[in-house]
Design an enzyme around this catalytic site. Structure first.
Site, PDB file in Angstrom:
ATOM      1  N   ASP A   9       0.737  -0.786   0.279  1.00  0.00           N
ATOM      2  CA  ASP A   9       0.166   0.114   0.039  1.00  0.00           C
ATOM      3  C   ASP A   9       0.719   1.456  -0.080  1.00  0.00           C
ATOM      4  O   ASP A   9       2.336   1.033   0.424  1.00  0.00           O
ATOM      5  CB  ASP A   9      -0.751   0.030   1.469  1.00  0.00           C
ATOM      6  CG  ASP A   9      -1.625   0.865   0.885  1.00  0.00           C
ATOM      7  OD1 ASP A   9      -2.651   1.698  -0.067  1.00  0.00           O
ATOM      8  OD2 ASP A   9      -2.465   1.614   2.091  1.00  0.00           O
ATOM      9  N   ASP A  11       0.298   4.921   0.595  1.00  0.00           N
ATOM     10  CA  ASP A  11       0.299   6.193   1.889  1.00  0.00           C
ATOM     11  C   ASP A  11       0.125   5.392   3.140  1.00  0.00           C
ATOM     12  O   ASP A  11      -1.147   5.091   2.703  1.00  0.00           O
ATOM     13  CB  ASP A  11      -1.475   7.144   1.567  1.00  0.00           C
ATOM     14  CG  ASP A  11      -1.429   8.274   2.892  1.00  0.00           C
ATOM     15  OD1 ASP A  11      -0.145   8.960   3.075  1.00  0.00           O
ATOM     16  OD2 ASP A  11      -2.208   9.002   2.712  1.00  0.00           O
TER      17      ASP A  11
END
Length: 218
Positions: A9, A11
């Site tokens: 992922d 952020d």
């Protein structure tokens, strides 16, 4: 189990733009007279822009048309992107570049799996774009986490099966998505103790150590 790829992922894992999201959503909420704070902002982690907007609007009683909602979402995104345009490598998580360089040197296939449509801009601004074999982001999917679509897409683009990939996530919705897709789910940050996570780490520097527990990629 043979793990050959790592899907990150973006952020909250490789970089931190949470405060930019908060400022952009708060500006919209303030304009609408809605009581937005950090607690509400936490509910938006790993959630798509339109679903996040619905959460924000649920703080009030006024109803809006779909066209009005789309305009609000675009307003928030314009403000958010104005903050991103000023960001740089200082937004990277500690050790991010070293870890990616190490994994790449060892032959692991690397991908980003992010629900954000701004992932390409974030990668460019932080200087990370050259470390990944592929990127799957919000512009390429129709269903956001906890649906596994973005991770399944990333695995396909790596030419790997879900069972051959580790997913590193900082949101509970991301862990749920990884497990739903058949991936080995690693929680970090807010997701370190997420139900269903196969492993948890306190920092990115633990990823190469974790990978060494599995057979090295061919």
């Amino acid at each position: 189990m043979e793990i050959r790829g790592v899907i990150f992922d973006l952020d909250g894992v490789l970089c931190h733009t949470d405060h930019y999201h908060y400022l952009a959503w708060k500006a919209l909420a303030d304009r609408l007279g809605l009581p937005f704070d950090e607690r509400v902002n936490d509910r938006l982690r790993g959630v798509s822009r339109m679903d996040s907007l619905e959460i924000v609007l649920s703080l009030g009683e006024k109803q809006f048309t779909q066209a009005e909602k789309e305009q609000m979402a675009e307003e928030k995104n314009r403000r958010y992107r104005s903050y991103l345009a000023k960001m740089g490598p200082e937004a990277l998580a500690p050790g991010a570049v070293d870890v990616l360089r190490d994994l790449k040197a060892q032959g692991w296939k690397l991908a980003v799996g992010s629900s954000s449509k701004n992932a390409p801009l974030i990668l460019e601004r932080t200087g990370l774009e050259g470390y990944f074999d592929t990127v799957a982001d919000g512009s390429q999917i129709t269903r956001s986490k906890p649906d596994p679509e973005v991770f399944l897409l990333a695995a396909r683009k790596l030419n790997l099966c879900p069972s051959e990939c580790i997913v590193v996530e900082d949101a509970v919705a991301g862990i749920q998505a990884a497990k739903a897709g058949g991936f080995f789910a690693v929680g970090i940050g807010d997701a370190a103790n997420a139900p269903g996570a196969d492993a948890s780490i306190s920092g990115l520097k633990e990823i190469p150590i974790l990978c060494k527990k599995f057979r090295m990629p061919l």
